[in-house]
Design a protein around this motif. Structure first.
Motif, short mmCIF file in Angstrom:
data_model
loop_
_atom_site.label_atom_id
_atom_site.label_comp_id
_atom_site.label_asym_id
_atom_site.label_seq_id
_atom_site.Cartn_x
_atom_site.Cartn_y
_atom_site.Cartn_z
N UNK A 140 42.27 39.96 31.92
CA UNK A 140 41.76 38.97 33.00
C UNK A 140 42.18 37.60 32.39
N UNK A 141 41.83 37.32 31.05
CA UNK A 141 42.03 35.98 30.57
C UNK A 141 43.64 35.77 30.15
N UNK A 142 44.30 36.66 29.80
CA UNK A 142 45.55 36.59 29.34
C UNK A 142 46.22 36.16 30.71
N UNK A 143 45.82 36.89 31.87
CA UNK A 143 46.54 36.49 33.30
C UNK A 143 46.32 34.92 33.52
N UNK A 159 51.67 40.73 31.78
CA UNK A 159 50.98 40.39 33.03
C UNK A 159 50.75 41.66 33.74
N UNK A 160 52.01 42.57 33.61
CA UNK A 160 51.89 43.89 34.18
C UNK A 160 50.90 44.72 33.61
N UNK A 161 50.87 44.49 32.19
CA UNK A 161 49.72 45.72 31.83
C UNK A 161 48.37 45.10 31.83
N UNK A 162 48.26 43.72 32.06
CA UNK A 162 46.93 43.07 32.03
C UNK A 162 46.36 43.77 33.72
N UNK A 163 47.31 43.45 34.50
CA UNK A 163 47.01 43.77 36.12
C UNK A 163 46.59 45.32 36.01
N UNK A 217 42.97 46.08 34.79
CA UNK A 217 42.06 45.76 35.90
C UNK A 217 41.93 46.80 36.67
N UNK A 218 43.09 47.25 37.36
CA UNK A 218 43.24 48.11 38.52
C UNK A 218 42.47 49.67 37.90
N UNK A 219 42.94 49.84 36.69
CA UNK A 219 42.43 51.28 36.13
C UNK A 219 40.80 51.26 35.91
N UNK A 220 40.28 50.09 35.54
CA UNK A 220 38.70 49.91 35.41
C UNK A 220 38.12 49.69 36.56
#
Ligand code: DGY
Length: 426
Positions: free
Chosen positions: A420-423, A5-9, A12-15
């Motif tokens: 996003x979808x993993x979240x 979840x941390x990686x996924x967020x 999204x922040x980096x992109x």
């Protein structure tokens, strides 16, 4: 899973460009339609304000006739091709002031908006946002039925494979092969700078994508001319299922605003009736209808399972689809593939496990499938798809797509909708 979840967020922040979130850092540097909707859905798990902003910026690209285009170029050209000017969208009186493509994409947006609204603990703020965007969503869905189903069949047609988001799907191979590209606009592909050529559409397909754009921009993107004359015109089971589900969500949203619901209820009834004509009882699959060939497209792809997501299958049809999912010659993991869900059946003569939409696993498809299986009560199969999805990400990161044989990553990396979808699934 806290790590994922941390990686996924972080992705999204980096992109995040500050105005919109790129689908991936290098390969797709603009805002894409269904990417933005799926990204907003994932954002709604941890940052509702950022989710709302993503919806707003996508809608800045909406055309005056209601169409929400498939690419919005907020920041001018980049190293991505097609460049904003290639579309000549300004030839249409309906084009907005921001440069966009002239095509649309599957309408997931109302579904994402419903999640954003329902998850908001501050329902006053949620309804203010909904009032701001509701009319725009309604106008887009109305456009779909008017422009892409003027005959009122209940199933919307696509004029270009890019409108499905599944560009080189095996179900478009026959229709593309029948085209003879002439007067193709001059172009230079740039989609193979950041991704290996054998993971991207072949030259013959790409040339046909350009040929169609060349015709349509000459016709000034006029919906009537397009429906009458487009040499590629396919009533699409996939996009129609997404639209139907989005209409269910839009109807709920209309009710919470006290808006009239008859028009949306009419679309739901029309699509429910028309969709059943896509079912092939002998094959146990839904097939697209190629309006130019006047025949069903008898290709077995992941698109057939979207009827579950939309609630368009009967219990008996759902049982046939579930049985098909368990068939190792078609989609089930076996010695040849290890992960759900290959984007084309392994039995297809066109199956290519690393080439874009001709075999690789895509996480948006897995997400649609999980929703559909749960809707029909196939909980164990849904859990299997969730587990496969999370193990693909744990082993190979947030790739654009994955080789179903070994789970290795394909396409772009740090892909926003995969994050996003993993979240959503965690
Ligand atoms: C591409 O550039 O290949 C995209 O899929 C078009 O939307």
């Amino acid at each position: 899973s806290a790590h994922l979840a941390g990686e996924a967020q972080r992705i999204l922040r980096d992109n995040d460009t500050g105005r919109f979130i790129k689908p991936s850092p290098k390969q797709y540097p603009h805002q894409w339609n269904w990417d933005a909707a799926l990204i907003a859905l994932g954002l709604a798990t941890f940052d509702l304000e950022r989710a709302r902003a993503e919806v707003r910026t996508l809608l800045e690209g909406q055309w005056k006739d209601g169409m929400v285009p498939h690419i919005v170029y907020h920041d001018g050209p980049s190293d991505y091709f097609p460049t904003p000017d290639f579309w000549r969208s300004e030839r249409s009186a309906a084009a907005p002031s921001v440069p966009t493509s002239g095509l649309t994409q599957p309408p997931v947006l109302a579904t994402a908006v419903r999640a954003i609204v329902e998850r908001d603990p501050d329902q006053g703020a949620a309804l203010t946002f909904l009032r701001e965007v509701y009319g725009k969503l309604l106008a887009w869905h109305r456009w779909f039925y008017a422009a892409r189903d003027p005959e009122g069949s209940g199933v919307v047609a696509l004029i270009h494979p890019w409108e499905s988001g599944m560009d080189n799907s095996t179900r478009f191979t026959g229709a593309l092969a029948r085209l003879t590209p002439t007067d193709v606009p001059t172009f230079r592909r740039r989609d193979q700078q950041h991704v290996a050529a054998d993971e991207r559409p072949v030259a013959g397909d790409y040339e046909r994508f350009m040929y169609l754009i060349g015709l349509y921009r000459d016709w000034r993107w006029d919906p009537e001319a397009l429906f009458e004359r487009a040499p590629f015109l396919i009533r699409d089971a996939f996009t129609t299922a997404i639209l139907h589900r989005a209409n269910e969500d839009l109807l709920e949203l209309a009710t919470s605003l006290g808006e009239p619901t008859e028009e949306i209820a009419g679309w739901l009834a029309r699509t429910r009736a028309g969709y059943s004509a896509l079912w092939d009882e002998a094959a146990g699959l839904y097939f697209d209808l190629d309006l130019r060939a006047g025949a069903p497209v008898r290709e077995d792809t992941c698109a057939t399972f979207l009827a579950l997501y939309a609630g368009l299958a009967s219990e008996a049809q759902a049982a046939r689809l579930a049985e098909h999912l368990r068939d190792p010659d078609a989609y089930a993991p076996d010695a040849r593939t290890r992960f759900y869900l290959p984007s084309a059946a392994k039995s297809s003569p066109y199956f290519e496990p690393r080439r874009y939409w001709r075999g690789p696993v895509w996480l948006n498809i897995n997400w649609f499938l999980v929703q559909g299986l749960r809707r029909y009560g196939y909980a164990a199969l849904a859990e299997r798809v969730v587990n496969d999805t999370l193990s693909l990400v744990a082993r190979s990161g947030f790739a654009e797509y994955y080789d179903p044989r070994d789970g290795s990553p394909c396409g772009a990396r740090d892909f926003s909708w995969s994050a996003a979808l993993v979240l959503e699934l965690l």
